[in-house]
Design a protein around this motif. Structure first.
Motif, PDB file in Angstrom:
ATOM      1  N   GLN A 179       1.506  10.265  25.675  1.00  0.00           N
ATOM      2  CA  GLN A 179       2.827  10.870  25.495  1.00  0.00           C
ATOM      3  C   GLN A 179       3.548  10.237  24.319  1.00  0.00           C
ATOM      4  OE1 GLN A 179       4.520  13.279  28.032  1.00  0.00           O
ATOM      5  NE2 GLN A 179       5.354  13.605  25.994  1.00  0.00           N
ATOM      6  N   MET A 180       3.495   8.916  24.216  1.00  0.00           N
ATOM      7  CA  MET A 180       4.191   8.219  23.145  1.00  0.00           C
ATOM      8  C   MET A 180       3.538   8.473  21.797  1.00  0.00           C
ATOM      9  SD  MET A 180       6.704   6.964  24.667  1.00  0.00           S
ATOM     10  CE  MET A 180       7.239   6.554  26.325  1.00  0.00           C
ATOM     11  N   SER A 181       2.215   8.564  21.777  1.00  0.00           N
ATOM     12  CA  SER A 181       1.516   8.856  20.524  1.00  0.00           C
ATOM     13  C   SER A 181       1.874  10.248  20.019  1.00  0.00           C
ATOM     14  CB  SER A 181       0.006   8.737  20.732  1.00  0.00           C
ATOM     15  OG  SER A 181      -0.697   9.064  19.556  1.00  0.00           O
ATOM     16  N   THR A 182       1.915  11.203  20.938  1.00  0.00           N
ATOM     17  CA  THR A 182       2.306  12.565  20.566  1.00  0.00           C
ATOM     18  C   THR A 182       3.756  12.602  20.097  1.00  0.00           C
ATOM     19  OG1 THR A 182       0.775  13.452  22.219  1.00  0.00           O
ATOM     20  CG2 THR A 182       2.466  14.949  21.394  1.00  0.00           C
ATOM     21  N   ALA A 183       4.626  11.851  20.777  1.00  0.00           N
ATOM     22  CA  ALA A 183       6.040  11.803  20.386  1.00  0.00           C
ATOM     23  C   ALA A 183       6.196  11.260  18.975  1.00  0.00           C
ATOM     24  CB  ALA A 183       6.831  10.951  21.379  1.00  0.00           C
ATOM     25  N   LEU A 184       5.426  10.215  18.647  1.00  0.00           N
ATOM     26  CA  LEU A 184       5.507   9.649  17.295  1.00  0.00           C
ATOM     27  C   LEU A 184       5.063  10.664  16.261  1.00  0.00           C
ATOM     28  CD1 LEU A 184       5.939   7.255  15.381  1.00  0.00           C
ATOM     29  CD2 LEU A 184       3.582   6.544  15.867  1.00  0.00           C
ATOM     30  N   ARG A 185       3.982  11.374  16.554  1.00  0.00           N
ATOM     31  CA  ARG A 185       3.483  12.371  15.599  1.00  0.00           C
ATOM     32  C   ARG A 185       4.495  13.498  15.392  1.00  0.00           C
ATOM     33  NH1 ARG A 185      -0.818  13.438  18.041  1.00  0.00           N
ATOM     34  NH2 ARG A 185      -0.445  15.528  18.834  1.00  0.00           N
ATOM     35  N   LEU A 186       5.195  13.881  16.438  1.00  0.00           N
ATOM     36  CA  LEU A 186       6.196  14.940  16.315  1.00  0.00           C
ATOM     37  C   LEU A 186       7.503  14.430  15.708  1.00  0.00           C
ATOM     38  CD1 LEU A 186       5.640  16.781  19.728  1.00  0.00           C
ATOM     39  CD2 LEU A 186       4.940  17.548  17.460  1.00  0.00           C
ATOM     40  N   ALA A 187       7.749  13.124  15.840  1.00  0.00           N
ATOM     41  CA  ALA A 187       8.990  12.562  15.284  1.00  0.00           C
ATOM     42  C   ALA A 187       8.910  12.385  13.772  1.00  0.00           C
ATOM     43  CB  ALA A 187       9.293  11.218  15.942  1.00  0.00           C
ATOM     44  N   VAL A 188       7.700  12.226  13.237  1.00  0.00           N
ATOM     45  CA  VAL A 188       7.556  11.923  11.805  1.00  0.00           C
ATOM     46  C   VAL A 188       8.161  12.999  10.911  1.00  0.00           C
ATOM     47  CG1 VAL A 188       5.862  11.694   9.943  1.00  0.00           C
ATOM     48  CG2 VAL A 188       5.657  10.303  11.995  1.00  0.00           C
ATOM     49  N   PRO A 189       7.805  14.297  11.062  1.00  0.00           N
ATOM     50  CA  PRO A 189       8.419  15.298  10.171  1.00  0.00           C
ATOM     51  C   PRO A 189       9.927  15.414  10.355  1.00  0.00           C
ATOM     52  CG  PRO A 189       7.095  16.370  11.869  1.00  0.00           C
ATOM     53  CD  PRO A 189       6.790  14.913  11.947  1.00  0.00           C
ATOM     54  N   ILE A 190      10.418  15.220  11.577  1.00  0.00           N
ATOM     55  CA  ILE A 190      11.869  15.235  11.807  1.00  0.00           C
ATOM     56  C   ILE A 190      12.528  14.061  11.086  1.00  0.00           C
ATOM     57  CG2 ILE A 190      13.655  15.013  13.578  1.00  0.00           C
ATOM     58  CD1 ILE A 190      11.724  16.406  15.521  1.00  0.00           C
TER      59      ILE A 190
ATOM     60  N   PRO B 150      19.686   4.692   8.170  1.00  0.00           N
ATOM     61  CA  PRO B 150      18.249   4.877   8.428  1.00  0.00           C
ATOM     62  C   PRO B 150      17.814   4.479   9.828  1.00  0.00           C
ATOM     63  CG  PRO B 150      18.612   3.815   6.303  1.00  0.00           C
ATOM     64  CD  PRO B 150      19.943   3.848   6.991  1.00  0.00           C
ATOM     65  N   GLY B 151      18.339   3.367  10.358  1.00  0.00           N
ATOM     66  CA  GLY B 151      17.934   2.925  11.676  1.00  0.00           C
ATOM     67  C   GLY B 151      18.330   3.903  12.765  1.00  0.00           C
ATOM     68  N   GLY B 152      19.576   4.338  12.739  1.00  0.00           N
ATOM     69  CA  GLY B 152      20.029   5.322  13.719  1.00  0.00           C
ATOM     70  C   GLY B 152      19.289   6.631  13.584  1.00  0.00           C
ATOM     71  N   LEU B 153      18.995   7.005  12.354  1.00  0.00           N
ATOM     72  CA  LEU B 153      18.219   8.228  12.100  1.00  0.00           C
ATOM     73  C   LEU B 153      16.851   8.130  12.759  1.00  0.00           C
ATOM     74  CD1 LEU B 153      17.827   9.847   8.592  1.00  0.00           C
ATOM     75  CD2 LEU B 153      15.851   9.433  10.012  1.00  0.00           C
ATOM     76  N   ALA B 154      16.181   6.964  12.625  1.00  0.00           N
ATOM     77  CA  ALA B 154      14.861   6.785  13.223  1.00  0.00           C
ATOM     78  C   ALA B 154      14.923   6.911  14.741  1.00  0.00           C
ATOM     79  CB  ALA B 154      14.290   5.425  12.821  1.00  0.00           C
ATOM     80  N   LEU B 155      15.980   6.343  15.357  1.00  0.00           N
ATOM     81  CA  LEU B 155      16.147   6.473  16.801  1.00  0.00           C
ATOM     82  C   LEU B 155      16.329   7.939  17.203  1.00  0.00           C
ATOM     83  CD1 LEU B 155      18.512   3.469  17.637  1.00  0.00           C
ATOM     84  CD2 LEU B 155      16.096   3.699  18.235  1.00  0.00           C
ATOM     85  N   GLY B 156      17.152   8.655  16.428  1.00  0.00           N
ATOM     86  CA  GLY B 156      17.362  10.071  16.721  1.00  0.00           C
ATOM     87  C   GLY B 156      16.083  10.871  16.588  1.00  0.00           C
ATOM     88  N   ALA B 157      15.311  10.618  15.536  1.00  0.00           N
ATOM     89  CA  ALA B 157      14.045  11.330  15.347  1.00  0.00           C
ATOM     90  C   ALA B 157      13.078  11.024  16.481  1.00  0.00           C
ATOM     91  CB  ALA B 157      13.430  10.948  14.005  1.00  0.00           C
ATOM     92  N   GLY B 158      13.053   9.755  16.930  1.00  0.00           N
ATOM     93  CA  GLY B 158      12.189   9.398  18.047  1.00  0.00           C
ATOM     94  C   GLY B 158      12.589  10.110  19.329  1.00  0.00           C
ATOM     95  N   LEU B 159      13.890  10.219  19.569  1.00  0.00           N
ATOM     96  CA  LEU B 159      14.375  10.914  20.762  1.00  0.00           C
ATOM     97  C   LEU B 159      13.986  12.386  20.727  1.00  0.00           C
ATOM     98  CD1 LEU B 159      16.113  11.102  23.338  1.00  0.00           C
ATOM     99  CD2 LEU B 159      18.102  11.432  21.863  1.00  0.00           C
ATOM    100  N   PHE B 160      14.228  13.034  19.581  1.00  0.00           N
ATOM    101  CA  PHE B 160      13.910  14.453  19.486  1.00  0.00           C
ATOM    102  C   PHE B 160      12.398  14.687  19.499  1.00  0.00           C
ATOM    103  CE2 PHE B 160      18.038  14.410  16.908  1.00  0.00           C
ATOM    104  CZ  PHE B 160      18.794  14.557  18.051  1.00  0.00           C
ATOM    105  N   GLY B 161      11.639  13.761  18.881  1.00  0.00           N
ATOM    106  CA  GLY B 161      10.187  13.879  18.924  1.00  0.00           C
ATOM    107  C   GLY B 161       9.658  13.737  20.336  1.00  0.00           C
ATOM    108  N   TYR B 162      10.255  12.833  21.111  1.00  0.00           N
ATOM    109  CA  TYR B 162       9.815  12.644  22.497  1.00  0.00           C
ATOM    110  C   TYR B 162      10.080  13.890  23.334  1.00  0.00           C
ATOM    111  CZ  TYR B 162       9.471  10.810  27.222  1.00  0.00           C
ATOM    112  OH  TYR B 162       9.134  10.624  28.540  1.00  0.00           O
TER     113      TYR B 162
END
Length: 420
Positions: free
Chosen positions: A54-65, A308-320
């Protein structure tokens, strides 16, 4: 002599600003959230919500976001609103697949960046030079990119094996890799389903499992962006264009040049995100495969308060949340309803502590309704799973709106010499 006393003028009290969350408080909040997630996993037996896969898939989906969000960050820090991120991602998907099909995937990555940068250059010409409304220009680029890629596909892909006017032939993969030893050990530990320990193993294991080289590059671009924009003179000049371009020009900064550079770099980031979709996520170009990720990337940037840091957290949340529809979506989202109910109860307690009783009552009512939804159902419909990333986007933006501070001159029209 008169002995009248003269009252000394009192210095005005400084305006009370919003308190910034310190690092220890942030780490404590993250630790508390992990404990809650682990408890929910044990109660619901939904082990998939923190699995390595699940986490690996979330990371892959978070990258383009995240890449789209970084693109928005560069442009808006220079004062240019970039609604055209979606169109620049579309250009990146098409150019990446077109070049990747002919000359290999790494060439496709380079052409994806170039395709997005061309969209950024067009946006810069229209907004910076001709001072067209930034929103209008961005929407026009999104429409133009969609039509242009459809038109180009009829020449580039039709007639090729597996190619049509809406998709490209398959592209060679960039490949994936694991961290030897560490990945297997973390997956084994995650499979034990121990409280908290297995959840941490799943979270960390997802970062080190089934990685694409482009994922590593994308993750590294977050701290690189922070260092360039906040630790170099180039970044200081660029950010000054987004805060006060008149003052920046008075100090000798070529505002037009920095705005152009920022928007072209912005397009390059979005194009790289698009190339990731067509070269890593699917190994093929498909019309519409961006799926609104450019807009979600913009939302992640706003959630992260243009940092950038907050952006990364947001992308991770949406990717998850996006990954939930790919791996046990109905069961996992149903388990997360319990987590949401608990978070709402905690939020209500916080409002009571702040003596904001109306907010506390409303939050409690919503929490009760969510808990009733959880207890009266065994699984949520697929439609809810599909809509989850977009609902989370709206909720997060609504809840974080009170603490946001955009660059002061973001989206404002500017002409060279207007301060004279």
């Amino acid at each position: 002599m008169s002995t009248s006393t003269v009252a000394k003028p009192q210095a005005p009290k400084p305006a009370r600003g919003r308190r910034r969350i310190s690092l220890p408080v942030l780490l404590l909040a993250v630790a508390g959230l992990l404990v809650l997630v682990s408890a929910v996993r044990l109660i619901t037996d939904a082990n998939g919500i923190t699995s390595t896969g699940q986490m690996s898939t979330a990371l892959r989906l978070a990258v383009p976001i995240g890449l789209a969000g970084l693109g928005g960050l560069w442009a808006e820090r220079a004062g240019v609103v970039n609604i055209g991120l979606e169109g620049m991602m579309i250009l990146g998907t098409w150019f990446g697949a077109w070049a990747g099909f002919q000359w290999g995937p790494w060439t496709g990555v380079a052409f994806g960046i170039i395709g997005g940068a061309l969209g950024g250059l067009l946006h810069a010409v229209v907004t910076v030079t001709f001072n067209v409304n930034h929103i209008v220009s961005g929407v026009a680029i999104n429409i133009l990119a969609l039509g242009a890629t459809r038109y180009l596909s009829t020449f580039a892909f039709e007639g090729e094996e597996g190619g049509t006017s809406k998709q490209s032939p398959p592209v060679d993969s960039l490949g994936t890799f694991d961290i030897p030893g560490l990945s297997d050990w973390l997956q084994t530990l995650n499979g034990k389903h121990w409280f908290l320990v297995s959840d941490l193993a799943g979270l960390i294991g997802g970062i080190f499992t089934n990685l694409s080289p482009l994922t590593v590059v994308a993750v590294a671009l977050v701290p690189v962006t922070w260092w360039v924009l906040w630790r170099t003179s180039f970044g200081l000049r660029l950010r000054s264009c987004g805060e006060n371009p008149v003052a920046a020009e008075s100090l000798g900064v070529n505002v037009y040049k920095y705005k152009y550079l920022a928007v072209v770099i912005s397009g390059g980031f979005a194009g790289l995100g698009g190339a990731f979709l067509s070269l890593v996520a699917s190994n093929i170009y498909l019309e519409g495969q961006t799926g609104g990720r450019g807009y979600i990337g913009l939302a992640a940037m706003i959630f992260g308060n243009w940092m950038p840091g907050g952006l990364a957290l947001g992308a991770g949340l949406f990717g998850y949340t996006d990954s939930l529809k790919l791996r046990g979506g109905g069961t996992n989202v149903h388990a997360l309803l319990l987590l949401l109910a608990l978070l709402l109860v905690i939020g209500a307690a916080y409002f009571v502590w702040k003596k904001r009783y109306v907010h506390a009552a409303v939050t409690t009512l919503i929490g009760v309704l969510v808990f009733l939804w959880y207890t009266t159902t065994n699984e949520v419909p697929n439609q809810v799973v599909t809509a989850t990333p977009y609902v989370v986007t709206l909720l997060v933006l609504a809840l974080s709106a009170q603490r946001l501070r955009m660059p002061k001159a973001d989206g404002m029209p500017y002409r060279r010499g207007q301060g004279k």
